[in-house]
Enzyme design. Structure first.
Site, short mmCIF file in Angstrom:
data_model
loop_
_atom_site.label_atom_id
_atom_site.label_comp_id
_atom_site.label_asym_id
_atom_site.label_seq_id
_atom_site.Cartn_x
_atom_site.Cartn_y
_atom_site.Cartn_z
N SER A 121 0.83 -1.21 0.00
CA SER A 121 0.00 0.00 0.00
C SER A 121 0.86 1.25 0.00
O SER A 121 0.37 2.32 -0.31
CB SER A 121 -0.86 0.05 1.26
OG SER A 121 -1.63 -1.09 1.37
N HIS A 142 -0.98 -2.44 -7.32
CA HIS A 142 -1.72 -2.14 -6.10
C HIS A 142 -3.22 -2.15 -6.34
O HIS A 142 -3.73 -1.32 -7.08
CB HIS A 142 -1.24 -0.77 -5.56
CG HIS A 142 -1.85 -0.42 -4.25
ND1 HIS A 142 -2.17 0.86 -3.88
CD2 HIS A 142 -2.21 -1.21 -3.19
CE1 HIS A 142 -2.70 0.84 -2.68
NE2 HIS A 142 -2.73 -0.39 -2.24
N GLU A 154 -3.18 0.54 -9.30
CA GLU A 154 -2.03 1.42 -9.46
C GLU A 154 -0.84 0.55 -9.87
O GLU A 154 -0.56 -0.46 -9.22
CB GLU A 154 -1.71 2.14 -8.14
CG GLU A 154 -2.69 3.24 -7.79
CD GLU A 154 -2.44 3.87 -6.43
OE1 GLU A 154 -2.71 5.07 -6.27
OE2 GLU A 154 -2.00 3.16 -5.50
N ASN A 192 -3.48 6.32 -1.69
CA ASN A 192 -3.25 6.34 -0.24
C ASN A 192 -2.66 7.67 0.23
O ASN A 192 -2.86 8.08 1.36
CB ASN A 192 -2.38 5.17 0.18
CG ASN A 192 -3.19 3.88 0.23
OD1 ASN A 192 -4.41 3.92 0.27
ND2 ASN A 192 -2.51 2.75 0.19
N1 CAA Z 1 -15.88 -8.88 -1.93
C1 CAA Z 1 -16.49 -9.05 -3.11
N2 CAA Z 1 -17.53 -8.31 -3.52
C2 CAA Z 1 -18.00 -7.39 -2.68
C3 CAA Z 1 -17.45 -7.16 -1.42
C4 CAA Z 1 -16.34 -7.96 -1.05
N3 CAA Z 1 -15.73 -7.79 0.12
N4 CAA Z 1 -18.12 -6.15 -0.81
C5 CAA Z 1 -19.08 -5.78 -1.67
N5 CAA Z 1 -18.99 -6.51 -2.78
C6 CAA Z 1 -19.81 -6.38 -3.97
C7 CAA Z 1 -21.22 -6.80 -3.70
O1 CAA Z 1 -21.38 -8.19 -3.90
C8 CAA Z 1 -21.97 -5.98 -4.73
O2 CAA Z 1 -21.87 -6.61 -5.99
P1 CAA Z 1 -23.08 -6.58 -7.03
O3 CAA Z 1 -23.29 -5.13 -7.39
O4 CAA Z 1 -22.53 -7.39 -8.17
O5 CAA Z 1 -24.24 -7.19 -6.36
C9 CAA Z 1 -21.18 -4.68 -4.83
O6 CAA Z 1 -19.89 -4.99 -4.32
C10 CAA Z 1 -21.79 -3.58 -3.99
O7 CAA Z 1 -21.87 -4.07 -2.68
P2 CAA Z 1 -23.07 -3.77 -1.69
O8 CAA Z 1 -24.32 -3.48 -2.46
O9 CAA Z 1 -23.11 -4.82 -0.64
O10 CAA Z 1 -22.58 -2.54 -0.89
P3 CAA Z 1 -22.36 -1.07 -1.33
O11 CAA Z 1 -23.15 -0.64 -2.50
O12 CAA Z 1 -22.51 -0.36 -0.05
O13 CAA Z 1 -20.84 -1.03 -1.79
C11 CAA Z 1 -18.51 -0.92 -1.44
C12 CAA Z 1 -19.81 -1.55 -0.98
C13 CAA Z 1 -18.20 -1.39 -2.85
C14 CAA Z 1 -17.45 -1.41 -0.48
C15 CAA Z 1 -18.68 0.64 -1.41
O14 CAA Z 1 -19.11 1.04 -0.14
C16 CAA Z 1 -17.40 1.36 -1.72
O15 CAA Z 1 -17.05 1.58 -2.86
N6 CAA Z 1 -16.67 1.78 -0.66
C17 CAA Z 1 -15.37 2.46 -0.78
C18 CAA Z 1 -14.29 1.43 -0.66
C19 CAA Z 1 -12.92 2.03 -0.78
O16 CAA Z 1 -12.69 3.23 -0.65
N7 CAA Z 1 -11.93 1.15 -1.03
C20 CAA Z 1 -10.55 1.57 -1.13
C21 CAA Z 1 -9.89 1.52 0.20
S1 CAA Z 1 -8.20 1.99 0.11
C22 CAA Z 1 -7.41 0.58 -0.28
O17 CAA Z 1 -7.93 -0.48 -0.36
C23 CAA Z 1 -5.98 0.75 -0.54
C24 CAA Z 1 -5.04 0.46 0.53
O18 CAA Z 1 -3.92 0.13 0.22
C25 CAA Z 1 -5.35 0.70 1.95
#
Ligand code: CAA
Length: 487
Positions: A121, A142, A154, A192
């Site tokens: 990350s 990434h 990334e 990040n």
């Molecule tokens: N694994 C697989 N699929 C998942 C999942 C998981 N853990 N969580 C959710 N999904 C899928 C669901 O199955 C759903 O798929 P469909 O549309 O095909 O049915 C879709 O994602 C949307 O999920 P939900 O309807 O349950 O939930 P939501 O609409 O609230 O979305 C979310 C959930 C996609 C997590 C959304 O809240 C989001 O985009 N959040 C932001 C996440 C983010 O910022 N991530 C980056 C973090 S930084 C990082 O990762 C980098 C690092 O190095 C720290």
């Protein structure tokens, strides 16, 4: 050629590693998943089965497709099984000694042409590459959590990456249905470096009592339109990972913006790591706010937009009256309202109100506001269909206090030449699910508005990182209204 990546190894099958393995398998690529021992391997298999199982339940995959995907993944506890992989990507914990030891082993085991990729990350890809006898074949790849969902990858090249390799890996990311953003090796890369300081800033506001955990989460979701509030997202990413990323950023920048909030360190030390440990910030429900106070509805409304707001209150049954007759004085404002207090007959009846978008009302209490008055205003805004976010009467309240410094960071990043505006916008949209990237948001809000908000934040807190970026100051001074107007 990206087409030559036909067998891919994934080392570490935690949340990220299992998600990455799923991405490759879904794209028809054979995956060898490696974990340290049988227990961890069983957990990794569980992640893969659960994730694909959920997709079947939601009708996104058929059972047959799921079996095909799972059938492409071979699980093992032996790194030696990676000897013939074309690319190996590691997703082990963010500890440099682990990564270096692993890359030394991979360098020995994997065929000379294999590409060794890290999903780090924030750690230095260059430092990891230098551990191996093939630094030109080591690259950062990434992914974002949840990996099967977030569309960004990334691709991080170093000064010693072989020519053309970043392009091949970017093509591979496209083959997975992702959008690659290719950048150099700088702590935190694009996402990040912009995301974690914002999340940390939210923790600082919480620690300083500017607003509550749920208030801040709600404000950023409904007010700023983000998919998750900062504390829900910290729990998803993992507080330990977030803390590590911030530590790496701080070591490189020595900028207080990157110094992890004590409230974050404390939780990590206590083992409250987020979803993976059963809770981090969202471990327990916050105490229920006290019930709204009954209000007789005698309210005075001050400030810009006051007439329209007073009309909404009247339509909901409140009576708007002159200040001297009011039980509650609501001052619509985007700046702190305490300066109005000395001129009022009852300064304890004054509450600031900042409307954010069409759903959120930040309800700001000054040092003099009576708690029952603030609660009455919360009830009042609820009655007219807004979600109240109680907060202290501080510069830019909650949403703008968190949003503007993030936008400022994006301007500094672009100005440094690290990434293009399009790459930064794409990275934040596709990596974090934002509706708009920071430059699109800057254009929408207005450069001058954001510059003025940053000046107010800087005047209040005197933190150098809150001072408007020189480029932003210059653009406003030059009368530029939109980043789209720049070449
Ligand atoms: N694994 C697989 N699929 C998942 C999942 C998981 N853990 N969580 C959710 N999904 C899928 C669901 O199955 C759903 O798929 P469909 O549309 O095909 O049915 C879709 O994602 C949307 O999920 P939900 O309807 O349950 O939930 P939501 O609409 O609230 O979305 C979310 C959930 C996609 C997590 C959304 O809240 C989001 O985009 N959040 C932001 C996440 C983010 O910022 N991530 C980056 C973090 S930084 C990082 O990762 C980098 C690092 O190095 C720290």
């Amino acid at each position: 050629m990206a087409g030559s990546f036909e067998t891919v190894g994934v080392v570490g099958l935690g949340t990220m590693g299992a998600g990455i393995a799923e991405c490759f398998a879904r794209a028809g690529i054979a995956v060898i998943g490696v974990e340290a021992g049988p227990e961890a391997l069983t957990r990794g298999r569980g992640h893969l089965e659960d994730s694909t199982g959920r997709a079947v339940v939601k009708g996104r995959l058929s059972e047959a497709e799921r079996s095909e995907i799972l059938g492409r993944v071979t699980l093992t506890t032996s790194l030696e099984d990676l000897a013939d992989a074309d690319l190996v990507i590691e997703a082990v914990p963010e500890v440099m000694v682990f990564k270096r030891a692993l890359f030394t082993d991979l360098d020995r085991i994997c065929k000379p042409s294999a590409v060794l990729a890290t999903n780090t990350s924030s750690l230095s890809v260059t430092e990891i590459a230098a551990t191996t006898g093939r630094p030109g074949r080591v690259i950062g790849m990434h992914f974002f959590n949840p990996a099967p969902v977030m569309r960004l990858v990334e691709v991080i090249h170093t000064l010693i990456t072989d020519d053309g390799l970043a392009g091949e890996v970017a093509d591979l990311a496209r083959r997975l249905g992702k959008t690659p953003v290719t950048v150099g090796d700088r702590a935190g890369f694009v996402v990040n470096r912009l995301l974690l300081p914002y999340l940390n800033h939210a923790a600082v506001l919480l620690e300083n009592g500017v607003a509550t955990r749920d208030g801040i989460d709600t404000a950023m979701r409904l007010g700023a339109g983000l998919p998750m509030g900062p504390f829900a997202l910290l729990d998803l990413i993992g507080l330990d990972t977030s803390y590590e990323v911030l530590s790496v950023l701080f070591r490189e920048s020595h900028d207080r913006r990157h110094a992890a909030a004590p409230i974050l360190r404390e939780r990590v030390a206590a083992g409250l790591l987020g979803r993976k440990s059963g809770g981090g910030f969202h471990r327990a429900a916050e105490p229920e706010p006290a019930a709204d106070e009954p209000s007789t509805g005698l309210v005075a409304v001050l400030g810009e937009g006051g007439d329209a707001f007073a009309a909404r209150l009247s339509a909901a049954g409140f009576k708007t009256v002159p200040v001297q007759d009011a039980e509650t004085v609501v001052a619509l404002s985007s700046v702190p309202v305490v300066e109005l207090a000395p001129g009022l007959p009852h300064p304890e009846r004054l509450v600031g109100l900042h409307l954010v978008g069409d759903q959120v009302a930040e309800v700001a209490s000054t040092a003099l506001t009576g708690p029952e008055v603030a609660r009455a205003v919360e009830g009042m805004v609820r009655l007219i269909g807004l979600v109240p976010v109680p907060c202290r009467d501080r510069a830019e309240f909650v949403v703008d206090a968190l949003l503007y410094p993030y936008l400022n960071d994006a301007v500094r990043m672009y100005d440094s030449g690290y990434a293009t505006r399009d790459d930064i916008d794409n990275a934040m949209r596709l990596g974090c699910g934002y509706q708009a990237g920071p430059f699109e948001t800057l254009d929408e809000l207005g450069l001058e508005t954001v510059r003025d908000g940053l000046r107010a934040l800087y005047a209040e807190y005197r933190e150098p990182f809150l001072a408007p970026a020189p480029l932003l100051e210059q653009l406003v001074a030059a009368g530029v209204r939109s980043f789209r107007d720049l070449p």
